[in-house]
Design a protein around this motif. Structure first.
Motif, PDB file in Angstrom:
ATOM      1  N   MET A 132       0.692  -1.003  -0.011  1.00 16.29           N
ATOM      2  CA  MET A 132      -0.143   0.291  -0.170  1.00 16.29           C
ATOM      3  C   MET A 132       1.189   1.399   0.353  1.00 16.29           C
ATOM      4  N   ALA A 133       0.276   2.246  -0.779  1.00 12.31           N
ATOM      5  CA  ALA A 133       1.084   3.443  -0.686  1.00 12.31           C
ATOM      6  C   ALA A 133       1.378   4.111   0.567  1.00 12.31           C
ATOM      7  N   THR A 134       2.292   5.101   0.981  1.00  8.84           N
ATOM      8  CA  THR A 134       2.549   6.045   2.444  1.00  8.84           C
ATOM      9  C   THR A 134       3.075   6.897   2.028  1.00  8.84           C
ATOM     10  N   THR A 135       2.729   7.380   0.675  1.00  6.95           N
ATOM     11  CA  THR A 135       3.030   9.069   0.436  1.00  6.95           C
ATOM     12  C   THR A 135       2.702   8.724  -1.109  1.00  6.95           C
ATOM     13  N   ILE A 136       2.687  10.716  -1.284  1.00  8.00           N
ATOM     14  CA  ILE A 136       2.107  10.858  -2.351  1.00  8.00           C
ATOM     15  C   ILE A 136       2.745  11.631  -2.927  1.00  8.00           C
ATOM     16  N   LYS A 137       3.082  11.941  -4.131  1.00 13.71           N
ATOM     17  CA  LYS A 137       3.975  13.148  -4.895  1.00 13.71           C
ATOM     18  C   LYS A 137       2.910  13.910  -5.281  1.00 13.71           C
ATOM     19  N   LEU A 138       3.851  15.190  -4.313  1.00 18.60           N
ATOM     20  CA  LEU A 138       2.872  16.646  -4.735  1.00 18.60           C
ATOM     21  C   LEU A 138       4.005  17.691  -6.012  1.00 18.60           C
ATOM     22  N   GLY A 139       3.590  18.270  -6.927  1.00 16.12           N
ATOM     23  CA  GLY A 139       3.796  19.371  -7.674  1.00 16.12           C
ATOM     24  C   GLY A 139       3.258  20.606  -7.020  1.00 16.12           C
ATOM     25  N   ILE A 140       4.508  21.304  -6.295  1.00 15.52           N
ATOM     26  CA  ILE A 140       4.615  22.531  -6.499  1.00 15.52           C
ATOM     27  C   ILE A 140       4.550  23.467  -7.173  1.00 15.52           C
ATOM     28  N   PRO A 141       3.793  24.839  -7.785  1.00 19.56           N
ATOM     29  CA  PRO A 141       3.846  25.309  -9.162  1.00 19.56           C
ATOM     30  C   PRO A 141       5.457  26.688  -8.380  1.00 19.56           C
ATOM     31  N   LYS A 142       6.703  26.338  -9.203  1.00 21.35           N
ATOM     32  CA  LYS A 142       8.103  26.727  -9.168  1.00 21.35           C
ATOM     33  C   LYS A 142       7.684  28.274 -10.219  1.00 21.35           C
ATOM     34  N   GLY A 143       8.029  29.515  -9.207  1.00 17.96           N
ATOM     35  CA  GLY A 143       7.608  30.509 -10.010  1.00 17.96           C
ATOM     36  C   GLY A 143       6.859  31.524  -9.442  1.00 17.96           C
ATOM     37  N   SER A 144       6.324  32.615  -9.938  1.00 22.08           N
ATOM     38  CA  SER A 144       4.517  33.627  -9.513  1.00 22.08           C
ATOM     39  C   SER A 144       4.162  33.222  -8.284  1.00 22.08           C
ATOM     40  N   LYS A 171      -7.230   6.059  -7.813  1.00 22.51           N
ATOM     41  CA  LYS A 171      -7.648   4.196  -7.312  1.00 22.51           C
ATOM     42  C   LYS A 171      -7.333   3.512  -6.387  1.00 22.51           C
ATOM     43  N   ASP A 172      -6.557   4.353  -5.923  1.00 24.54           N
ATOM     44  CA  ASP A 172      -5.428   4.156  -4.496  1.00 24.54           C
ATOM     45  C   ASP A 172      -6.556   4.435  -3.761  1.00 24.54           C
ATOM     46  N   ALA A 173      -6.896   3.942  -2.763  1.00 27.65           N
ATOM     47  CA  ALA A 173      -7.338   3.956  -1.596  1.00 27.65           C
ATOM     48  C   ALA A 173      -7.079   5.076  -0.647  1.00 27.65           C
ATOM     49  N   TRP A 174      -5.385   5.174  -0.039  1.00 23.81           N
ATOM     50  CA  TRP A 174      -5.177   5.985   0.238  1.00 23.81           C
ATOM     51  C   TRP A 174      -4.881   6.685  -0.202  1.00 23.81           C
TER      52      TRP A 174
END
Length: 297
Positions: free
Chosen positions: A1-13, A201-204
């Motif tokens: 089961m996944a334990t982390t999510i990969k999150l993109g933060i906008p670079k720049g303005s 689709k991954d419930a976690w």
């Protein structure tokens, strides 16, 4: 089961405004100017700085589970691939670089030009960073133009390097400073939290992202609002309540003295300076104003 999510933060303005929003939502992000991998005080989230223009592509491809980018760049991605973006929009987050509001991509021309409407630009050259969406805009209007990509400083290009531009604006001040006149709005945009459909689709991951979206929306709702607490005699309660525009209805609680009640409510911060003197005149006592980080509706 996944334990982390990969999150993109906008670079720049959008970067500083996004970090500030996450802080209000309860997530502290620490970005180093030398690293594209900011740290965050949630071990279940891994952050990566990505330009907003590329966010939809990386989320759609599954490089990132989710990310924050503008509706404009989702539209540009869709126009580029000629179909659906391949991302799921989890939340509308109406904030921008300078304000908590939407931005506009506008069609602008030199203020002393003869162009009055988009159709007048038939055969013209348009400079913009939003190339595909601009091409789609003129195609819908059946106006033939040449759309050129602009690497920056787009406002200075008309009339020598382009006949008109499509540029993003919050207030229009930069366009006016460069003697440009808006003749149409190409699209309105605000920041979106988008996710990869396979990640959902991954419930976690789905639950984690829904919780992040909930807290971010709550922080947006609290922006520009404050809480007000006060005490008032029961005989004066109706006069006080008549002055309070509440989010729902004010909370009224009895005090140890049966003749008095406490009132708690949420109001727009900009109204406080006018409201407090009126509350005093209506016999309110012990008025306390306090800040809000989140409002969950």
């Amino acid at each position: 089961m996944a334990t982390t999510i990969k999150l993109g933060i906008p670079k720049g303005s959008l970067q500083d405004a996004t970090v500030h929003l996450f802080a209000r939502a309860g997530f502290n992000i620490y970005a180093s100017p030398r690293s594209y991998f900011p740290s965050i005080d949630d071990p279940e989230i891994e952050c990566m700085l990505i330009r907003a223009q590329e966010m939809a592509r990386y989320v759609a491809d599954g490089v990132l589970d989710a990310g924050l980018t503008g509706l404009d760049w989702v539209a540009e991605h869709e126009a580029t691939i000629g179909g659906a973006s391949g991302v799921v929009k989890l939340a509308d987050l109406i904030y921008a670089k300078q304000s908590f509001g939407k931005v506009r991509w506008v069609l602008a021309v030199p203020e002393d030009s003869t162009y009055q409407k988009p159709e007048d630009l038939d055969g013209a050259t348009i400079a913009t960073e939003l190339v595909r969406a601009t091409q789609a805009y003129f195609a819908r209007k059946q106006v033939k133009v040449k759309v050129e990509f602009s690497w920056g400083a787009t406002e200075v290009k008309p009339p020598v390097l382009a006949d008109a531009i499509v540029e993003v604006t919050e207030t229009g001040s930069s366009l006016r400073a460069n003697r440009l006149r808006i003749i149409d709005t190409v699209l309105e945009s605000n920041t979106q939290l988008i996710a990869n459909p396979r990640a959902l689709k991954d419930a976690w991951k789905a639950t984690k992202l829904e919780n992040v979206a909930l807290l971010l929306k709550a922080a947006i709702e609290a922006q520009g609002r404050v809480g007000i607490m006060l005490n008032v005699r029961r005989v004066d309660l109706d006069r006080v309540l008549a002055l309070l525009p509440a989010l729902q209805r004010p909370t009224i609680s009895p005090l140890s003295d049966a003749d008095w009640v406490a009132v708690n409510t949420i109001i727009e911060e900009r109204t406080v300076r006018d409201l407090i003197p009126r509350l005093i005149s209506a016999s309110a006592h012990g008025i306390v104003e306090y800040p809000l980080n989140k409002i969950v509706l």
